[in-house]
Design a protein around this motif. Structure first.
Motif, PDB file in Angstrom:
ATOM      1  N   SER A  16       0.836  -1.212   0.000  1.00  0.00           N
ATOM      2  CA  SER A  16       0.000   0.000   0.000  1.00  0.00           C
ATOM      3  C   SER A  16       0.862   1.250   0.000  1.00  0.00           C
ATOM      4  CB  SER A  16      -0.927  -0.004   1.221  1.00  0.00           C
ATOM      5  OG  SER A  16      -1.841  -1.078   1.163  1.00  0.00           O
ATOM      6  N   LEU A  17       1.978   1.205   0.709  1.00  0.00           N
ATOM      7  CA  LEU A  17       2.892   2.350   0.723  1.00  0.00           C
ATOM      8  C   LEU A  17       3.520   2.538  -0.654  1.00  0.00           C
ATOM      9  CD1 LEU A  17       4.220   4.629   2.307  1.00  0.00           C
ATOM     10  CD2 LEU A  17       6.012   3.000   2.991  1.00  0.00           C
ATOM     11  N   LYS A  18       3.808   1.436  -1.329  1.00  0.00           N
ATOM     12  CA  LYS A  18       4.324   1.524  -2.703  1.00  0.00           C
ATOM     13  C   LYS A  18       3.333   2.275  -3.597  1.00  0.00           C
ATOM     14  CE  LYS A  18       3.933  -2.013  -5.501  1.00  0.00           C
ATOM     15  NZ  LYS A  18       4.116  -3.353  -6.107  1.00  0.00           N
ATOM     16  N   VAL A  19       2.067   1.926  -3.469  1.00  0.00           N
ATOM     17  CA  VAL A  19       1.024   2.598  -4.244  1.00  0.00           C
ATOM     18  C   VAL A  19       0.934   4.067  -3.836  1.00  0.00           C
ATOM     19  CG1 VAL A  19      -1.449   2.659  -4.770  1.00  0.00           C
ATOM     20  CG2 VAL A  19      -0.260   0.462  -4.586  1.00  0.00           C
ATOM     21  N   ILE A 150       2.812  -5.127  -9.981  1.00  0.00           N
ATOM     22  CA  ILE A 150       2.761  -3.856 -10.712  1.00  0.00           C
ATOM     23  C   ILE A 150       3.439  -2.743  -9.915  1.00  0.00           C
ATOM     24  CG2 ILE A 150       0.663  -4.460 -11.982  1.00  0.00           C
ATOM     25  CD1 ILE A 150      -0.882  -2.739  -9.991  1.00  0.00           C
ATOM     26  N   LEU A 151       3.716  -1.648 -10.604  1.00  0.00           N
ATOM     27  CA  LEU A 151       4.323  -0.445 -10.012  1.00  0.00           C
ATOM     28  C   LEU A 151       5.687  -0.731  -9.375  1.00  0.00           C
ATOM     29  CD1 LEU A 151       1.173   1.093  -8.218  1.00  0.00           C
ATOM     30  CD2 LEU A 151       1.948   1.451 -10.584  1.00  0.00           C
ATOM     31  N   ASN A 152       6.408  -1.680  -9.952  1.00  0.00           N
ATOM     32  CA  ASN A 152       7.702  -2.075  -9.376  1.00  0.00           C
ATOM     33  C   ASN A 152       8.896  -1.474 -10.109  1.00  0.00           C
ATOM     34  OD1 ASN A 152       6.594  -3.781  -7.338  1.00  0.00           O
ATOM     35  ND2 ASN A 152       6.210  -5.337  -8.903  1.00  0.00           N
ATOM     36  N   ASP A 161      -0.042  -3.429 -15.720  1.00  0.00           N
ATOM     37  CA  ASP A 161       0.755  -2.393 -15.063  1.00  0.00           C
ATOM     38  C   ASP A 161       0.535  -1.046 -15.744  1.00  0.00           C
ATOM     39  OD1 ASP A 161       2.587  -1.098 -13.473  1.00  0.00           O
ATOM     40  OD2 ASP A 161       4.329  -2.241 -14.139  1.00  0.00           O
ATOM     41  N   GLU A 162       0.550  -1.048 -17.051  1.00  0.00           N
ATOM     42  CA  GLU A 162       0.328   0.191 -17.804  1.00  0.00           C
ATOM     43  C   GLU A 162      -1.069   0.745 -17.558  1.00  0.00           C
ATOM     44  OE1 GLU A 162       0.840   1.889 -22.367  1.00  0.00           O
ATOM     45  OE2 GLU A 162       0.594  -0.266 -22.036  1.00  0.00           O
ATOM     46  N   TYR A 163      -2.048  -0.150 -17.545  1.00  0.00           N
ATOM     47  CA  TYR A 163      -3.435   0.284 -17.335  1.00  0.00           C
ATOM     48  C   TYR A 163      -3.602   0.938 -15.969  1.00  0.00           C
ATOM     49  CZ  TYR A 163      -8.378   0.268 -16.317  1.00  0.00           C
ATOM     50  OH  TYR A 163      -9.640   0.669 -15.946  1.00  0.00           O
ATOM     51  N   ILE A 164      -3.079   0.313 -14.920  1.00  0.00           N
ATOM     52  CA  ILE A 164      -3.309   0.852 -13.574  1.00  0.00           C
ATOM     53  C   ILE A 164      -2.566   2.171 -13.397  1.00  0.00           C
ATOM     54  CG2 ILE A 164      -1.459  -0.171 -12.157  1.00  0.00           C
ATOM     55  CD1 ILE A 164      -5.202  -0.181 -11.317  1.00  0.00           C
ATOM     56  N   ARG A 165      -1.403   2.315 -14.006  1.00  0.00           N
ATOM     57  CA  ARG A 165      -0.685   3.595 -13.953  1.00  0.00           C
ATOM     58  C   ARG A 165      -1.511   4.701 -14.618  1.00  0.00           C
ATOM     59  NH1 ARG A 165       5.449   2.840 -13.649  1.00  0.00           N
ATOM     60  NH2 ARG A 165       5.689   0.639 -13.098  1.00  0.00           N
ATOM     61  N   ASN A 166      -2.069   4.394 -15.773  1.00  0.00           N
ATOM     62  CA  ASN A 166      -2.885   5.385 -16.476  1.00  0.00           C
ATOM     63  C   ASN A 166      -4.145   5.720 -15.686  1.00  0.00           C
ATOM     64  OD1 ASN A 166      -1.071   5.495 -18.597  1.00  0.00           O
ATOM     65  ND2 ASN A 166      -2.162   3.995 -19.840  1.00  0.00           N
ATOM     66  N   ARG A 167      -4.750   4.714 -15.072  1.00  0.00           N
ATOM     67  CA  ARG A 167      -5.976   4.955 -14.311  1.00  0.00           C
ATOM     68  C   ARG A 167      -5.684   5.789 -13.064  1.00  0.00           C
ATOM     69  NH1 ARG A 167     -11.269   2.768 -15.085  1.00  0.00           N
ATOM     70  NH2 ARG A 167     -12.552   4.110 -13.779  1.00  0.00           N
TER      71      ARG A 167
END
Length: 200
Positions: A16-19, A150-152, A161-167
């Protein structure tokens, strides 16, 4: 403009901290100052009624701990799903808040799951955390599923990974616009927390 991000995981250096840090980087790129509260590395004691007493030790503690919250223009709450619920640390955090801390300011909910879960904390926060805090959740939210994958890295490593970054980028931009608009509501003179401190 300042946006406070509250990471609700109980763990240190959590997913969660990473996010949370990724969200802060998005805001930074958009010229927004951020204030991160990490409940895993800086846990709050369990709330108790001493918070209702003006000079109690827990009240004094909260005054120092909560520095910057009331001055923030918007909030992002990031929570893992624990047994189908929002984290106890985050729910405890909401108990500390008074009517003037986050009232009539926009909030964004981000939930985190190691698998395909994550929907229940969103519903729980929308249902129970707004009454006395007067936070106004924007319609958008994001569920970050399979968070370990993702987000690593600096750039996306998969389509998911790309989708969640864009969202996440999109919802941060939406939150910024809500924050701008809500300043008009708070400066309108119609908000009266002193007479009506509690929701119904």
């Amino acid at each position: 403009m300042t946006i406070t991000l509250v990471c609700g995981s109980h763990r240190k250096n959590s997913q969660s901290l990473k996010v949370t840090k990724f969200l802060a980087s998005i805001l930074d790129k958009n010229g927004i100052e951020t204030n991160i509260i990490d409940l895993g590395n800086k846990p709050l004691p369990v709330w108790d009624p001493g918070m209702w007493e003006k000079d109690s030790e827990i009240k004094k503690f909260w005054i120092g701990y909560s520095k910057g919250i009331a001055e923030s223009d918007a909030f992002i709450f990031i929570t893992p799903e624990y047994a189908g619920m929002a984290s106890p640390a985050l729910k405890n955090f909401f108990l500390y808040l008074t009517g003037g801390d986050i009232s009539h300011k926009p909030g964004l909910i981000i939930t985190v799951s190691s698998g395909m879960g994550g929907s229940y904390p969103n519903a729980e926060l929308r249902m129970s955390s707004y009454k006395n805090t007067r936070i106004v959740y924007i319609p958008d939210h994001v569920i970050v599923r399979h968070v370990e994958s993702i987000l690593n890295a600096e750039t996306p490593e998969s389509k998911d990974d790309e989708y969640i970054r864009n969202r996440l980028t999109y919802v941060c931009k939406v939150l910024i616009e809500y924050a701008k608009a809500f300043t008009l509501i708070r400066s309108s003179g119609v908000i009266d927390i002193k007479t009506y401190p509690f929701g119904l």
